[in-house]
Design a protein around this motif. Structure first.
Motif, PDB file in Angstrom:
ATOM      1  N   ASN A 129       0.804  -1.225   0.000  1.00  0.00           N
ATOM      2  CA  ASN A 129       0.000   0.000   0.000  1.00  0.00           C
ATOM      3  C   ASN A 129       0.835   1.272   0.000  1.00  0.00           C
ATOM      4  O   ASN A 129       0.298   2.365  -0.125  1.00  0.00           O
ATOM      5  CB  ASN A 129      -0.959   0.001   1.201  1.00  0.00           C
ATOM      6  CG  ASN A 129      -2.105  -0.970   0.987  1.00  0.00           C
ATOM      7  OD1 ASN A 129      -2.243  -1.557  -0.073  1.00  0.00           O
ATOM      8  ND2 ASN A 129      -2.920  -1.131   2.015  1.00  0.00           N
TER       9      ASN A 129
ATOM     10  N   ARG B 115      -8.009  -1.305  -7.872  1.00  0.00           N
ATOM     11  CA  ARG B 115      -8.626  -0.039  -7.525  1.00  0.00           C
ATOM     12  C   ARG B 115      -7.605   1.087  -7.357  1.00  0.00           C
ATOM     13  O   ARG B 115      -7.879   2.253  -7.658  1.00  0.00           O
ATOM     14  CB  ARG B 115      -9.409  -0.258  -6.223  1.00  0.00           C
ATOM     15  CG  ARG B 115     -10.059   0.964  -5.718  1.00  0.00           C
ATOM     16  CD  ARG B 115     -10.692   0.720  -4.362  1.00  0.00           C
ATOM     17  NE  ARG B 115     -10.904   1.982  -3.705  1.00  0.00           N
ATOM     18  CZ  ARG B 115     -11.933   2.769  -3.939  1.00  0.00           C
ATOM     19  NH1 ARG B 115     -12.866   2.412  -4.773  1.00  0.00           N
ATOM     20  NH2 ARG B 115     -12.034   3.915  -3.321  1.00  0.00           N
ATOM     21  N   ALA B 116      -6.407   0.728  -6.895  1.00  0.00           N
ATOM     22  CA  ALA B 116      -5.394   1.751  -6.626  1.00  0.00           C
ATOM     23  C   ALA B 116      -4.990   2.507  -7.894  1.00  0.00           C
ATOM     24  O   ALA B 116      -4.339   3.552  -7.815  1.00  0.00           O
ATOM     25  CB  ALA B 116      -4.167   1.126  -5.971  1.00  0.00           C
TER      26      ALA B 116
ATOM     27  N   ASP C  97     -15.829   9.556  -4.354  1.00  0.00           N
ATOM     28  CA  ASP C  97     -16.309  10.937  -4.236  1.00  0.00           C
ATOM     29  C   ASP C  97     -15.312  11.853  -3.526  1.00  0.00           C
ATOM     30  O   ASP C  97     -15.182  13.030  -3.872  1.00  0.00           O
ATOM     31  CB  ASP C  97     -17.664  10.970  -3.509  1.00  0.00           C
ATOM     32  CG  ASP C  97     -17.607  10.286  -2.160  1.00  0.00           C
ATOM     33  OD1 ASP C  97     -17.165   9.115  -2.113  1.00  0.00           O
ATOM     34  OD2 ASP C  97     -17.981  10.897  -1.146  1.00  0.00           O
ATOM     35  N   GLN C  98     -14.563  11.324  -2.563  1.00  0.00           N
ATOM     36  CA  GLN C  98     -13.631  12.184  -1.823  1.00  0.00           C
ATOM     37  C   GLN C  98     -12.413  12.555  -2.676  1.00  0.00           C
ATOM     38  O   GLN C  98     -11.851  13.637  -2.525  1.00  0.00           O
ATOM     39  CB  GLN C  98     -13.172  11.503  -0.527  1.00  0.00           C
ATOM     40  CG  GLN C  98     -14.309  11.214   0.448  1.00  0.00           C
ATOM     41  CD  GLN C  98     -15.076  12.475   0.803  1.00  0.00           C
ATOM     42  OE1 GLN C  98     -14.500  13.470   1.256  1.00  0.00           O
ATOM     43  NE2 GLN C  98     -16.385  12.455   0.595  1.00  0.00           N
TER      44      GLN C  98
ATOM     45  N   MET D 238     -14.904  12.051   5.192  1.00  0.00           N
ATOM     46  CA  MET D 238     -14.550  10.870   5.975  1.00  0.00           C
ATOM     47  C   MET D 238     -13.085  10.565   5.677  1.00  0.00           C
ATOM     48  O   MET D 238     -12.529  11.100   4.721  1.00  0.00           O
ATOM     49  CB  MET D 238     -15.445   9.674   5.631  1.00  0.00           C
ATOM     50  CG  MET D 238     -16.087   9.675   4.268  1.00  0.00           C
ATOM     51  SD  MET D 238     -15.049   9.041   2.995  1.00  0.00           S
ATOM     52  CE  MET D 238     -14.767   7.455   3.666  1.00  0.00           C
ATOM     53  N   VAL D 239     -12.506   9.739   6.534  1.00  0.00           N
ATOM     54  CA  VAL D 239     -11.077   9.475   6.369  1.00  0.00           C
ATOM     55  C   VAL D 239     -10.877   8.470   5.238  1.00  0.00           C
ATOM     56  O   VAL D 239     -11.384   7.354   5.306  1.00  0.00           O
ATOM     57  CB  VAL D 239     -10.478   8.929   7.685  1.00  0.00           C
ATOM     58  CG1 VAL D 239      -9.003   8.608   7.493  1.00  0.00           C
ATOM     59  CG2 VAL D 239     -10.675   9.920   8.806  1.00  0.00           C
ATOM     60  N   SER D 240     -10.158   8.867   4.211  1.00  0.00           N
ATOM     61  CA  SER D 240      -9.872   7.965   3.091  1.00  0.00           C
ATOM     62  C   SER D 240      -8.373   7.982   2.804  1.00  0.00           C
ATOM     63  O   SER D 240      -7.789   9.044   2.564  1.00  0.00           O
ATOM     64  CB  SER D 240     -10.643   8.403   1.849  1.00  0.00           C
ATOM     65  OG  SER D 240     -10.057   7.830   0.690  1.00  0.00           O
ATOM     66  N   VAL D 241      -7.790   6.803   2.818  1.00  0.00           N
ATOM     67  CA  VAL D 241      -6.361   6.677   2.535  1.00  0.00           C
ATOM     68  C   VAL D 241      -6.082   7.123   1.101  1.00  0.00           C
ATOM     69  O   VAL D 241      -5.241   7.990   0.835  1.00  0.00           O
ATOM     70  CB  VAL D 241      -5.906   5.208   2.744  1.00  0.00           C
ATOM     71  CG1 VAL D 241      -4.454   5.021   2.333  1.00  0.00           C
ATOM     72  CG2 VAL D 241      -6.127   4.780   4.184  1.00  0.00           C
ATOM     73  N   GLY D 242      -6.818   6.556   0.153  1.00  0.00           N
ATOM     74  CA  GLY D 242      -6.573   6.842  -1.260  1.00  0.00           C
ATOM     75  C   GLY D 242      -6.824   8.301  -1.608  1.00  0.00           C
ATOM     76  O   GLY D 242      -6.046   8.910  -2.346  1.00  0.00           O
TER      77      GLY D 242
ATOM     78  N   GLU E  28      -2.280   7.007   7.904  1.00  0.00           N
ATOM     79  CA  GLU E  28      -1.605   5.714   7.739  1.00  0.00           C
ATOM     80  C   GLU E  28      -0.108   5.891   7.467  1.00  0.00           C
ATOM     81  O   GLU E  28       0.308   6.854   6.808  1.00  0.00           O
ATOM     82  CB  GLU E  28      -2.247   4.959   6.559  1.00  0.00           C
ATOM     83  CG  GLU E  28      -3.396   4.034   6.927  1.00  0.00           C
ATOM     84  CD  GLU E  28      -4.629   4.711   7.479  1.00  0.00           C
ATOM     85  OE1 GLU E  28      -4.669   5.954   7.518  1.00  0.00           O
ATOM     86  OE2 GLU E  28      -5.556   3.997   7.892  1.00  0.00           O
TER      87      GLU E  28
ATOM     88  N   THR F 169      -8.311  -2.442   9.190  1.00  0.00           N
ATOM     89  CA  THR F 169      -9.253  -3.374   8.554  1.00  0.00           C
ATOM     90  C   THR F 169      -8.514  -4.472   7.802  1.00  0.00           C
ATOM     91  O   THR F 169      -9.010  -5.599   7.689  1.00  0.00           O
ATOM     92  CB  THR F 169     -10.221  -2.617   7.606  1.00  0.00           C
ATOM     93  OG1 THR F 169     -11.041  -3.570   6.935  1.00  0.00           O
ATOM     94  CG2 THR F 169      -9.496  -1.767   6.568  1.00  0.00           C
ATOM     95  N   ASP F 170      -7.305  -4.170   7.303  1.00  0.00           N
ATOM     96  CA  ASP F 170      -6.559  -5.179   6.547  1.00  0.00           C
ATOM     97  C   ASP F 170      -6.020  -6.312   7.436  1.00  0.00           C
ATOM     98  O   ASP F 170      -5.440  -7.270   6.912  1.00  0.00           O
ATOM     99  CB  ASP F 170      -5.391  -4.525   5.780  1.00  0.00           C
ATOM    100  CG  ASP F 170      -5.880  -3.728   4.581  1.00  0.00           C
ATOM    101  OD1 ASP F 170      -7.079  -3.802   4.250  1.00  0.00           O
ATOM    102  OD2 ASP F 170      -5.054  -3.015   3.972  1.00  0.00           O
TER     103      ASP F 170
ATOM    104  N   PHE G 203     -15.259  -1.138   5.855  1.00  0.00           N
ATOM    105  CA  PHE G 203     -15.887  -1.635   4.617  1.00  0.00           C
ATOM    106  C   PHE G 203     -17.178  -2.366   4.941  1.00  0.00           C
ATOM    107  O   PHE G 203     -17.276  -3.082   5.933  1.00  0.00           O
ATOM    108  CB  PHE G 203     -14.922  -2.553   3.860  1.00  0.00           C
ATOM    109  CG  PHE G 203     -13.751  -1.812   3.289  1.00  0.00           C
ATOM    110  CD1 PHE G 203     -13.929  -0.849   2.307  1.00  0.00           C
ATOM    111  CD2 PHE G 203     -12.470  -2.050   3.749  1.00  0.00           C
ATOM    112  CE1 PHE G 203     -12.850  -0.143   1.786  1.00  0.00           C
ATOM    113  CE2 PHE G 203     -11.381  -1.368   3.241  1.00  0.00           C
ATOM    114  CZ  PHE G 203     -11.580  -0.403   2.254  1.00  0.00           C
TER     115      PHE G 203
ATOM    116  N   ARG H  46     -17.047  -6.828   4.286  1.00  0.00           N
ATOM    117  CA  ARG H  46     -15.731  -7.444   4.463  1.00  0.00           C
ATOM    118  C   ARG H  46     -15.768  -8.664   5.384  1.00  0.00           C
ATOM    119  O   ARG H  46     -14.837  -8.926   6.129  1.00  0.00           O
ATOM    120  CB  ARG H  46     -14.724  -6.427   4.981  1.00  0.00           C
ATOM    121  CG  ARG H  46     -13.343  -6.816   4.513  1.00  0.00           C
ATOM    122  CD  ARG H  46     -12.274  -5.822   4.797  1.00  0.00           C
ATOM    123  NE  ARG H  46     -11.157  -6.077   3.880  1.00  0.00           N
ATOM    124  CZ  ARG H  46     -10.034  -5.411   3.886  1.00  0.00           C
ATOM    125  NH1 ARG H  46      -9.846  -4.438   4.737  1.00  0.00           N
ATOM    126  NH2 ARG H  46      -9.077  -5.705   3.039  1.00  0.00           N
TER     127      ARG H  46
END
Ligand code: UD1
Length: 425
Positions: free
Chosen positions: A23, A100-101, A132-133, A168-172, A196, A312-313, A336, A339
């Motif tokens: 990641n 997705r990345a 959306d983010q 919201m918190v999004s890594v990507g 992260e 979550t991973d 998620f 999951r």
């Protein structure tokens, strides 16, 4: 199609080298598009997702050189990306749907070339996973965005620094906007940013390339945009999820394992839960030794949440551990929506799990029994391997292409610790 065959019942014992983080390397490879010169990335794991990203960059016109060497017991490989020959700004559906990345090329292409067309992503089937983010962030930097015919189409003459408050918190999304802001005109502030360790690693690489970034690793990142980014060298941070997976394997099998080349400071929540489960941990620099000899894990409760909370991973792997632990463990998945696909497969191995919405209640059983199972996503495959390592008799895992997306040589590494595991077919 290839499968993994495991004969359970061996306590793991020995040392294993941790690879570079999947990641972290994926966004870093995308970030090389921002440079005016070649960028050299080392400690790159051999993973299918890395190959997909290299294909994506090559498709855009970048020149990719892969250099492989073996250093000590672990293997290390480097990738040099020369982005000077980039001539396209389209990330096609054929590649994006498998990973997705790929959406992470949006920010770099837009910032550097003023235009990007990125197919809406696919990836693991673990929920709807909107973007959306990412879009909101690019718009806050002045991009014009439309979504049609399955593509995100973005344009901007030159991005302008802005304030981005993520809903919201999004890594990507944090990574995408961070990369875009690096070349924007003026200062950007990213609020409610993801924290992260992979974001910190991306920021480190961007800084090597000349970016001016403060606060990566906190929920507020400030980026002073620069006119150009140059080349440089960066070594990818250790994979905390791979590290956690091997430690859980040691704990479940009642073994003693040392992971080398790890980053214990990125794993606080996971190490806490392993201690709660009864594991003895010894941390010495980049080595973590887990000792569970002669003992069984105790069930632990887990709630997944953005870093620094429990990742979550690692949820599926801890569920596998709870399946054979003493007591009842409650697992809440808050990141998620879908999951828990590994639950049905773990049940095929004899696990006692009840799912109520986003919560799984796992009652430990004395013994799992080997059976054919099917991997449904990347971390779910890891949980099935872990369960197979302690199950009675043979477990075969089908659809292991999920595993190859994110774990480097997992069966070789586990064999090196004494596991009876092999790839067949
Ligand atoms: C990254 C990791 C993945 C990890 C996840 C959460 C990579 C390549 N993958 O995925 O392994 O499981 O972080 O730690 O680094 N969301 C939205 N809108 C958006 C973006 C996300 O609603 O624009 C939602 C997602 O549907 C999900 C949650 O936010 O429910 C978290 O997603 P996000 O942090 O973006 O995950 P990824 O970056 O896709």
């Amino acid at each position: 199609m290839q499968k993994i065959l495991i004969e359970g019942g061996v306590p793991l014992n020995g040392e294993v080298q941790i690879s570079g983080a999947k990641n972290a390397v994926l966004p870093i490879l995308c970030a090389t598009l921002l440079a005016d010169e070649p960028v050299e990335i080392s400690n790159v794991p051999h993973l299918h997702d890395v190959v997909t990203t290299a294909k994506l960059l090559a498709g855009l016109g970048a020149e990719i050189t892969i250099d492989q060497g073996t250093i000590g017991k672990g293997s290390e490989s480097g990738i040099v990306v020369d982005p000077r020959s980039v001539h396209s700004h389209v990330a096609p559906y054929e590649l994006v749907k498998t990973m997705r990345a790929s959406v992470l090329v949006l920010g770099p292409l837009l910032a550097k070339y003023g235009a990007a067309e990125v197919s809406l992503p696919g990836g693991c089937a673990i929920g709807s996973r909107p973007v959306d983010q990412h879009i909101k962030g690019m718009q806050a930097l002045g991009a014009e965005i439309s979504v049609d015919h399955g593509f995100i189409k973005a344009r901007a003459d030159r991005l302008k620094g802005g304030r981005v408050v993520f809903d919201m918190v999004s890594v990507g999304a944090t990574e995408n906007v961070l990369m875009a802001a690096a070349l924007a005109e003026g200062t950007s502030v990213l609020e409610n940013a993801a924290m992260e360790p992979e974001i910190v690693d991306l920021a480190e690489c961007l800084k090597v390339m000349g970016a001016q970034i403060e606060g990566a690793g906190s929920n507020r990142i400030t980026v002073h945009g620069v006119a150009r980014l140059h080349g440089g060298k960066h070594s990818v941070v250790a994979d905390r999820i791979e590290t956690g997976t091997f430690l859980v394997a040691a704990a479940m099998t009642g073994g003693r394992v040392t992971v080398r080349g790890a980053r214990p400071d990125t794993l606080d929540a996971v190490l806490d839960k392993l201690r709660q489960a009864g594991a003895e941990l010894d941390i010495d620099g980049d080595r973590i030794t887990l000792d569970m000899r002669g003992r069984k894990p105790r069930a632990v409760n887990i709630t997944t949440a953005p870093h620094p909370a429990f990742p979550t991973d690692m949820q599926a792997q801890f569920m596998a551990m709870n399946c054979i632990a003493d007591g009842v463990g409650v697992i809440n998945e808050t990141i998620f929506e879908n999951r828990f696909m590994h639950v049905q497969e773990l049940q095929r191995l004899g696990a006692d799990i009840r799912v109520e919405g986003h919560t799984a209640i796992v009652r430990g059983v004395p013994q799992l029994s080997g059976a054919p199972v099917m991997a449904t996503d990347l971390r779910a495959s890891a949980s099935l391997i872990l369960a197979g390592l302690v199950a009675d008799g043979e477990t075969t895992i089908d659809r292991i292409y999920h595993l190859d997306r994110g774990y480097e040589n997992i069966e070789e590494k586990l064999s090196g610790l004494g596991a009876r595991i092999k790839r067949i077919g």
